[in-house]
Design a protein around this motif. Sequence first.
Motif, PDB file in Angstrom:
ATOM      1  N   ILE A 222       0.831  -1.201   0.000  1.00  0.00           N
ATOM      2  CA  ILE A 222       0.000   0.000   0.000  1.00  0.00           C
ATOM      3  C   ILE A 222       0.867   1.253   0.000  1.00  0.00           C
ATOM      4  O   ILE A 222       0.602   2.213  -0.738  1.00  0.00           O
ATOM      5  CB  ILE A 222      -0.963  -0.008   1.206  1.00  0.00           C
ATOM      6  CG1 ILE A 222      -1.978  -1.140   1.049  1.00  0.00           C
ATOM      7  CG2 ILE A 222      -1.677   1.334   1.347  1.00  0.00           C
ATOM      8  CD1 ILE A 222      -2.878  -1.341   2.262  1.00  0.00           C
ATOM      9  N   LEU A 223       1.916   1.256   0.792  1.00  0.00           N
ATOM     10  CA  LEU A 223       2.789   2.424   0.834  1.00  0.00           C
ATOM     11  C   LEU A 223       3.540   2.592  -0.488  1.00  0.00           C
ATOM     12  O   LEU A 223       3.749   3.713  -0.960  1.00  0.00           O
ATOM     13  CB  LEU A 223       3.777   2.307   1.992  1.00  0.00           C
ATOM     14  CG  LEU A 223       4.595   3.565   2.296  1.00  0.00           C
ATOM     15  CD1 LEU A 223       3.680   4.760   2.582  1.00  0.00           C
ATOM     16  CD2 LEU A 223       5.526   3.333   3.489  1.00  0.00           C
ATOM     17  N   ASN A 224       3.925   1.474  -1.094  1.00  0.00           N
ATOM     18  CA  ASN A 224       4.563   1.530  -2.412  1.00  0.00           C
ATOM     19  C   ASN A 224       3.630   2.159  -3.436  1.00  0.00           C
ATOM     20  O   ASN A 224       4.039   3.001  -4.247  1.00  0.00           O
ATOM     21  CB  ASN A 224       4.943   0.114  -2.878  1.00  0.00           C
ATOM     22  CG  ASN A 224       6.422  -0.176  -2.680  1.00  0.00           C
ATOM     23  OD1 ASN A 224       7.243   0.734  -2.624  1.00  0.00           O
ATOM     24  ND2 ASN A 224       6.756  -1.444  -2.552  1.00  0.00           N
ATOM     25  N   PHE A 225       2.372   1.741  -3.408  1.00  0.00           N
ATOM     26  CA  PHE A 225       1.376   2.278  -4.337  1.00  0.00           C
ATOM     27  C   PHE A 225       1.239   3.790  -4.153  1.00  0.00           C
ATOM     28  O   PHE A 225       1.292   4.553  -5.119  1.00  0.00           O
ATOM     29  CB  PHE A 225       0.030   1.592  -4.104  1.00  0.00           C
ATOM     30  CG  PHE A 225      -1.111   2.232  -4.853  1.00  0.00           C
ATOM     31  CD1 PHE A 225      -1.405   1.833  -6.145  1.00  0.00           C
ATOM     32  CD2 PHE A 225      -1.878   3.229  -4.273  1.00  0.00           C
ATOM     33  CE1 PHE A 225      -2.445   2.430  -6.853  1.00  0.00           C
ATOM     34  CE2 PHE A 225      -2.926   3.829  -4.963  1.00  0.00           C
ATOM     35  CZ  PHE A 225      -3.206   3.427  -6.253  1.00  0.00           C
ATOM     36  N   ALA A 226       1.050   4.232  -2.924  1.00  0.00           N
ATOM     37  CA  ALA A 226       0.835   5.653  -2.639  1.00  0.00           C
ATOM     38  C   ALA A 226       2.050   6.491  -3.015  1.00  0.00           C
ATOM     39  O   ALA A 226       1.923   7.571  -3.607  1.00  0.00           O
ATOM     40  CB  ALA A 226       0.498   5.839  -1.159  1.00  0.00           C
TER      41      ALA A 226
ATOM     42  N   SER B  63       4.122  -7.310   4.778  1.00  0.00           N
ATOM     43  CA  SER B  63       3.590  -7.430   3.422  1.00  0.00           C
ATOM     44  C   SER B  63       2.106  -7.755   3.476  1.00  0.00           C
ATOM     45  O   SER B  63       1.590  -8.247   4.482  1.00  0.00           O
ATOM     46  CB  SER B  63       4.332  -8.528   2.648  1.00  0.00           C
ATOM     47  OG  SER B  63       5.669  -8.137   2.418  1.00  0.00           O
ATOM     48  N   GLY B  64       1.429  -7.473   2.372  1.00  0.00           N
ATOM     49  CA  GLY B  64      -0.005  -7.737   2.304  1.00  0.00           C
ATOM     50  C   GLY B  64      -0.449  -7.804   0.860  1.00  0.00           C
ATOM     51  O   GLY B  64       0.360  -7.988  -0.054  1.00  0.00           O
ATOM     52  N   ALA B  65      -1.745  -7.621   0.657  1.00  0.00           N
ATOM     53  CA  ALA B  65      -2.300  -7.703  -0.692  1.00  0.00           C
ATOM     54  C   ALA B  65      -1.975  -6.442  -1.489  1.00  0.00           C
ATOM     55  O   ALA B  65      -1.925  -5.341  -0.947  1.00  0.00           O
ATOM     56  CB  ALA B  65      -3.815  -7.882  -0.610  1.00  0.00           C
ATOM     57  N   ILE B  66      -1.733  -6.631  -2.785  1.00  0.00           N
ATOM     58  CA  ILE B  66      -1.549  -5.493  -3.682  1.00  0.00           C
ATOM     59  C   ILE B  66      -2.871  -4.742  -3.770  1.00  0.00           C
ATOM     60  O   ILE B  66      -3.939  -5.357  -3.828  1.00  0.00           O
ATOM     61  CB  ILE B  66      -1.116  -5.973  -5.078  1.00  0.00           C
ATOM     62  CG1 ILE B  66       0.283  -6.585  -5.018  1.00  0.00           C
ATOM     63  CG2 ILE B  66      -1.137  -4.825  -6.085  1.00  0.00           C
ATOM     64  CD1 ILE B  66       0.736  -7.201  -6.312  1.00  0.00           C
ATOM     65  N   PRO B  67      -2.856  -3.417  -3.736  1.00  0.00           N
ATOM     66  CA  PRO B  67      -4.104  -2.656  -3.864  1.00  0.00           C
ATOM     67  C   PRO B  67      -4.917  -3.117  -5.068  1.00  0.00           C
ATOM     68  O   PRO B  67      -4.379  -3.353  -6.149  1.00  0.00           O
ATOM     69  CB  PRO B  67      -3.616  -1.215  -4.023  1.00  0.00           C
ATOM     70  CG  PRO B  67      -2.339  -1.183  -3.255  1.00  0.00           C
ATOM     71  CD  PRO B  67      -1.699  -2.528  -3.517  1.00  0.00           C
TER      72      PRO B  67
ATOM     73  N   LEU C 236      -8.239   9.605   9.964  1.00  0.00           N
ATOM     74  CA  LEU C 236      -8.930   8.320  10.079  1.00  0.00           C
ATOM     75  C   LEU C 236      -8.011   7.199   9.606  1.00  0.00           C
ATOM     76  O   LEU C 236      -7.065   7.426   8.860  1.00  0.00           O
ATOM     77  CB  LEU C 236     -10.204   8.321   9.225  1.00  0.00           C
ATOM     78  CG  LEU C 236     -11.263   9.369   9.561  1.00  0.00           C
ATOM     79  CD1 LEU C 236     -12.441   9.254   8.584  1.00  0.00           C
ATOM     80  CD2 LEU C 236     -11.748   9.220  10.992  1.00  0.00           C
ATOM     81  N   GLU C 237      -8.301   6.003  10.032  1.00  0.00           N
ATOM     82  CA  GLU C 237      -7.570   4.829   9.553  1.00  0.00           C
ATOM     83  C   GLU C 237      -8.432   3.601   9.759  1.00  0.00           C
ATOM     84  O   GLU C 237      -9.361   3.598  10.567  1.00  0.00           O
ATOM     85  CB  GLU C 237      -6.232   4.671  10.269  1.00  0.00           C
ATOM     86  CG  GLU C 237      -6.328   4.518  11.767  1.00  0.00           C
ATOM     87  CD  GLU C 237      -4.948   4.398  12.407  1.00  0.00           C
ATOM     88  OE1 GLU C 237      -4.572   3.262  12.766  1.00  0.00           O
ATOM     89  OE2 GLU C 237      -4.264   5.420  12.530  1.00  0.00           O
ATOM     90  N   SER C 238      -8.130   2.541   9.006  1.00  0.00           N
ATOM     91  CA  SER C 238      -8.925   1.327   9.086  1.00  0.00           C
ATOM     92  C   SER C 238      -8.171   0.176   8.435  1.00  0.00           C
ATOM     93  O   SER C 238      -7.393   0.409   7.504  1.00  0.00           O
ATOM     94  CB  SER C 238     -10.265   1.538   8.374  1.00  0.00           C
ATOM     95  OG  SER C 238     -11.094   0.400   8.510  1.00  0.00           O
ATOM     96  N   PRO C 239      -8.387  -1.055   8.883  1.00  0.00           N
ATOM     97  CA  PRO C 239      -7.737  -2.193   8.228  1.00  0.00           C
ATOM     98  C   PRO C 239      -8.094  -2.291   6.746  1.00  0.00           C
ATOM     99  O   PRO C 239      -7.253  -2.613   5.919  1.00  0.00           O
ATOM    100  CB  PRO C 239      -8.273  -3.397   9.010  1.00  0.00           C
ATOM    101  CG  PRO C 239      -8.560  -2.857  10.374  1.00  0.00           C
ATOM    102  CD  PRO C 239      -9.088  -1.473  10.128  1.00  0.00           C
ATOM    103  N   ILE C 240      -9.361  -1.997   6.396  1.00  0.00           N
ATOM    104  CA  ILE C 240      -9.810  -2.086   5.014  1.00  0.00           C
ATOM    105  C   ILE C 240     -10.375  -0.737   4.586  1.00  0.00           C
ATOM    106  O   ILE C 240     -11.245  -0.183   5.253  1.00  0.00           O
ATOM    107  CB  ILE C 240     -10.885  -3.173   4.835  1.00  0.00           C
ATOM    108  CG1 ILE C 240     -10.341  -4.535   5.298  1.00  0.00           C
ATOM    109  CG2 ILE C 240     -11.346  -3.256   3.378  1.00  0.00           C
ATOM    110  CD1 ILE C 240     -11.388  -5.646   5.301  1.00  0.00           C
TER     111      ILE C 240
ATOM    112  N   GLN D 138      -4.412  -2.788   6.008  1.00  0.00           N
ATOM    113  CA  GLN D 138      -4.166  -4.125   5.467  1.00  0.00           C
ATOM    114  C   GLN D 138      -4.608  -4.281   4.015  1.00  0.00           C
ATOM    115  O   GLN D 138      -3.962  -4.984   3.242  1.00  0.00           O
ATOM    116  CB  GLN D 138      -4.900  -5.176   6.321  1.00  0.00           C
ATOM    117  CG  GLN D 138      -4.443  -5.218   7.766  1.00  0.00           C
ATOM    118  CD  GLN D 138      -5.305  -6.125   8.616  1.00  0.00           C
ATOM    119  OE1 GLN D 138      -6.138  -6.881   8.110  1.00  0.00           O
ATOM    120  NE2 GLN D 138      -5.144  -6.062   9.923  1.00  0.00           N
ATOM    121  N   ARG D 139      -5.710  -3.641   3.663  1.00  0.00           N
ATOM    122  CA  ARG D 139      -6.246  -3.834   2.313  1.00  0.00           C
ATOM    123  C   ARG D 139      -6.778  -2.516   1.767  1.00  0.00           C
ATOM    124  O   ARG D 139      -7.474  -1.779   2.480  1.00  0.00           O
ATOM    125  CB  ARG D 139      -7.369  -4.878   2.330  1.00  0.00           C
ATOM    126  CG  ARG D 139      -7.970  -5.171   0.956  1.00  0.00           C
ATOM    127  CD  ARG D 139      -9.134  -6.132   1.066  1.00  0.00           C
ATOM    128  NE  ARG D 139      -9.806  -6.288  -0.236  1.00  0.00           N
ATOM    129  CZ  ARG D 139     -11.001  -6.846  -0.396  1.00  0.00           C
ATOM    130  NH1 ARG D 139     -11.646  -7.335   0.654  1.00  0.00           N
ATOM    131  NH2 ARG D 139     -11.548  -6.936  -1.602  1.00  0.00           N
TER     132      ARG D 139
END
Length: 248
Positions: A59-63, A89-93, A174-178, A221-222
């Motif tokens: 997610i940080l890479n994407f942003a 690591s996690g799911a690709i956006p 704000l923040e959230s897992p998804i 996370q997602r």
Amino acid sequence: PLWFDLIRKALRNRTAHLCLAADPTQGFLGRRTSWKSLGIEARGRTHHLVKSYRTTLEILNFATLFYRLRCTDTPEEEILHPDLTQMPSGAIPQLLVLENPQDEISRVANEVAALLKQGVPRQHLLVLHASGEGVKRLIEQINRRAGKGTAMDPKDTFPGNYVRITTLNAGAGLESPIVFLCGLRDLFEQEQSLRLSDQEREELIRTNTRKLYMAATRAGQRLVLTYVGELPEVLKQVLATQRSPGSA
């Protein structure tokens, strides 16, 4: 500038200390504004915090890549260079391409309802839309599918057990897992208006880029993005880079 002026006046005691924390990539100072111009002597007293504890590597890479591709002339001091080592690591956006705005609202409402049925807590879902009208329609559709009171706008309601749906402008803090990011086409269309001068268009692109960078990094996370119609080249390029072999 007025905020900082009030803060400085409140610190009349010479022994007082002021600690500020902010992300330069989100443009908290504004274009061509410096600490010195605000009356704050920060030179030699700054420390760069480069570790992200909220989100994932993908997610940080994407942003970060999205920001760099859109704002190529940004001074280095205005860009946060995150330390990506040892990040989880996690799911690709994920990007969902829809045919029209109504399909976008329906698809996101269905996705949210499906996640709730799977047992995902309501508080773990955050939906950010580019327009206030989009927020209203999403709340109506989600409540229709999952029950009254399932989705609300946190600007209007105290924190509670509900899915948060609000505008991109209200997403800071704000923040959230998804996280779902919707209505992106509205932002890109604004930038193509013939009424804008070159300077106004450049500033709007910078503002929208910072807004989307902020919104994307709300996800822990997602991250799911939706877009109506033909994708802008920058989104195609970012997603292609993340999916290519050997990419970070």
